[in-house]
Scaffold this active site. Structure first.
Site, PDB file in Angstrom:
ATOM      1  N   GLU A 121       0.890  -1.173   0.000  1.00 12.31           N
ATOM      2  CA  GLU A 121       0.000   0.000   0.000  1.00 12.31           C
ATOM      3  C   GLU A 121       0.921   1.214   0.000  1.00 12.31           C
ATOM      4  O   GLU A 121       1.526   1.526   1.015  1.00 12.31           O
ATOM      5  CB  GLU A 121      -0.888   0.007   1.259  1.00 12.31           C
ATOM      6  CG  GLU A 121      -1.785  -1.207   1.415  1.00 12.31           C
ATOM      7  CD  GLU A 121      -2.915  -1.248   0.408  1.00 12.31           C
ATOM      8  OE1 GLU A 121      -3.191  -0.207  -0.218  1.00 12.31           O
ATOM      9  OE2 GLU A 121      -3.512  -2.322   0.225  1.00 12.31           O
ATOM     10  N   CYS A 159      -2.979   8.731   3.280  1.00 12.48           N
ATOM     11  CA  CYS A 159      -2.662   8.212   1.946  1.00 12.48           C
ATOM     12  C   CYS A 159      -3.803   8.465   0.978  1.00 12.48           C
ATOM     13  O   CYS A 159      -3.606   8.521  -0.229  1.00 12.48           O
ATOM     14  CB  CYS A 159      -2.377   6.714   2.031  1.00 12.48           C
ATOM     15  SG  CYS A 159      -3.642   5.829   2.949  1.00 12.48           S
TER      16      CYS A 159
END
Ligand code: NAP
Length: 525
Positions: free
Chosen positions: A255, A294
């Site tokens: 990720e 993020c």
């Protein structure tokens, strides 16, 4: 104070002076961490030989109870996690809640949905395939929990959620976890793991914790292990290409970073409901966790004729937003996590400014409320605008991991879609429009390069879950630059911790074996 590591079922202090953890508002040292001298190989060995087997001793019905107890325990200690969030991350109450409450909710969610898997010790996938003329020989696919360790290497911005959203599905699968939080904010994850260890809920070896450098950790991972990484694309590339990881084909989930987009449809004139809703969303995204998510919106695409009004609306809200020490109750935006991140933000901002005009903020010398600019690590919320998104480079590929958003004008779908795609693979895009044909074109045009698309029209209004909010029932992850990983999405998350194999054998034996297994269709329900 040096925070000890928890390895091989004991607390071990790392050698040497260690790395300081600091308060990003005052610059004061809070604690130190060190992994030096810690026997990482032995820790992984114990997790494989004792932790995992103890978790898998009982059928899938067992781990949801453990998770439920962990959920209760962590909830009871929530205030302490908020305190550490303020100290080590400079988190406002809203920032701390996003991380800590998100973590608690995710653990409880998996404790609840995990109960659907009650039977068996592996999962049956699909129907048997007949492999003989008389039907005596057949093949059946199964998923079985990995017998190795789930190694979690996490980013600094979500010490609580990052640990919990990975640990919950791993433990539910019966896989031991090895937690390596990012150094700058390791204290919160450390405290949560310490609470879990002290509670005795998990068997020895089921959870390990190393704070400080990962050192040669990846040299010791094996074929049955998996590495779940969250962090920058740069570190991701190092992990993916690590010699031992490559040599042993260790499963890796990445990720990474992401240049996320929000899109205002051509039908959303200034003052319309959706226009105002996106202004509110952009404000939330730029202020929450000081833009250190993020999933934060990095680019806002608005019709060229609407761009100016949109910029003015966001700027007007920003000018009334207090930035500074979160101990002051009027403050809505805290610092970034340390001086190094502040410098990285300034550097990235310089690149963006070379192709944009500044609509709001952008000063390196601004005065935060109740904080010394020399000692603290603030970045002024900054709104930039580009009228030439097609010709620009940095706005599509520099992630300023702070409170910085760029507005980009577009003419129509023909330049909107290619510009969004220049994020090269993102976690999330949101589209605000009442024009269903426009929504459809956008979804078809960018869906393959996004993990999640949030479509908002007037029927949804403010009831959507949020651009930046990751919910455990839906997929988190994105292709390309975003790392190509997949997390959450309900019980689908268990796929990462299971291995698929097929048994070819006597049909009767296969029936008997299958009879003891829950079906993988549960993962998709
Ligand atoms: P980072 O510098 O890449 O570090 C991430 C983790 O990797 C840290 O635990 C770090 O440990 C560790 N690490 C560094 N080098 C390593 C190596 N050679 N071997 C093994 N581990 C190593 O990222 P960050 O600055 O903490 O986080 C910010 C980034 O994460 C942003 O780009 C953000 O977009 C991204 N992010 C993505 C997601 C997502 O879900 N996609 C979520 C959150 C953040 P040390 O701290 O000890 O160096």
């Amino acid at each position: 104070m040096k925070l000890p590591n928890y390895v091989s079922d004991k607390w071990v202090e790392g050698a040497g002076p260690g790395t300081p953890l600091v308060d990003p508002v005052t610059g004061d040292e809070l604690a130190r961490i060190s992994s030096d001298g810690v026997d990482l190989k032995a820790a992984l060995d114990l997790a494989r030989s004792h932790g995992g087997p103890a978790l898998r001793q009982l059928p899938y019905a067992h781990p949801p109870d453990l998770l439920a107890k962990i959920g209760e325990l962590l909830t009871a200690n929530r205030d302490e996690y908020f305190r550490l969030s303020l100290l080590n991350l400079g988190a406002t109450q809203a920032d701390a809640s996003f991380d800590v409450d998100g973590a608690l909710y995710t653990v409880k969610y998996y404790a609840k949905i995990g109960r659907a898997l009650a039977e068996g010790k592996m999962l049956k996938e699909g129907a048997p395939a007949s492999l003989s003329k008389s039907g005596v020989f057949a093949g059946q696919h199964f998923l079985v929990p990995a017998k190795g360790v789930a190694v979690f290497i996490n980013a600094f911005n979500f010490p609580a959620w990052g640990f919990c959203e990975k640990a919950a599905p791993a433990l539910l699968s019966g896989v031991a976890v090895f937690v390596k939080p990012a150094s700058p904010t390791a204290w919160l994850a450390h405290k949560m793991v310490e609470d879990v260890v002290k509670s005795g809920i998990l068997p020895p070896g089921a959870i390990s914790l190393v704070c400080g450098s990962a050192r040669e950790l990846l040299d010791h991972v094996r074929e049955e292990d998996l590495v779940s990484f969250t962090g920058s694309a740069e570190t991701a590339a190092r992990i993916r290409t690590h010699a031992n990881v490559v040599h042993r084909s260790v499963r890796v989930n990445i990720e990474a970073d992401s240049i996320n987009s929000a899109i205002l449809g051509p039908d959303c004139a200034p003052g319309s409901g959706l226009f105002d809703l996106l202004v509110k969303e952009v404000l939330k995204e730029i202020t929450l966790k000081a833009g250190q998510k993020c999933t934060t919106i990095r680019r806002v695409f608005a019709p060229r004729q609407t761009l100016k009004a949109f910029g003015e609306a966001v700027s007007s809200c920003l000018s009334a937003t207090k930035v500074g020490n979160p101990r002051n109750s009027e403050v809505k935006v805290g610092p970034v996590v340390n001086k190094a991140q502040q410098s990285a933000c300034f550097e990235g901002l310089k690149k963006l400014r070379s192709e944009c005009s500044v609509i709001f903020g952008g000063s390196e010398d601004f005065e935060p409320v109740d904080a010394d600019p020399q000692k603290s690590a603030f970045v002024q919320p900054t709104l930039l605008a580009s009228n030439d998104g097609l010709a620009s480079k940095y706005i599509h590929d520099v992630e300023v991991f702070g409170p910085v958003i760029t507005l980009i004008g577009y003419e129509g779908l023909k330049d909107l879609i290619p510009m969004v795609r220049r994020g090269s693979g993102s976690l999330v895009a949101s589209v605000f429009s009442n024009d269903s044909a426009f929504l459809q074109e956008v979804v078809l045009g960018i869906g393959d390069l996004h993990g999640r698309i949030v479509a908002v029209d007037s029927s949804v209004g403010a009831q959507h879950t949020g651009h930046g909010n990751v919910v455990p029932s839906c997929l988190h992850g994105g292709p390309g630059r975003a790392g190509g990983g997949e997390e959450l999405a309900g019980l689908r998350a268990l796929l990462l911790y299971h291995r698929r194999f097929v048994v070819q054998g006597p049909t009767n034996y296969i029936k008997e074996l299958s009879g003891q297994c829950a079906d993988t269709s549960l993962l998709y329900s």
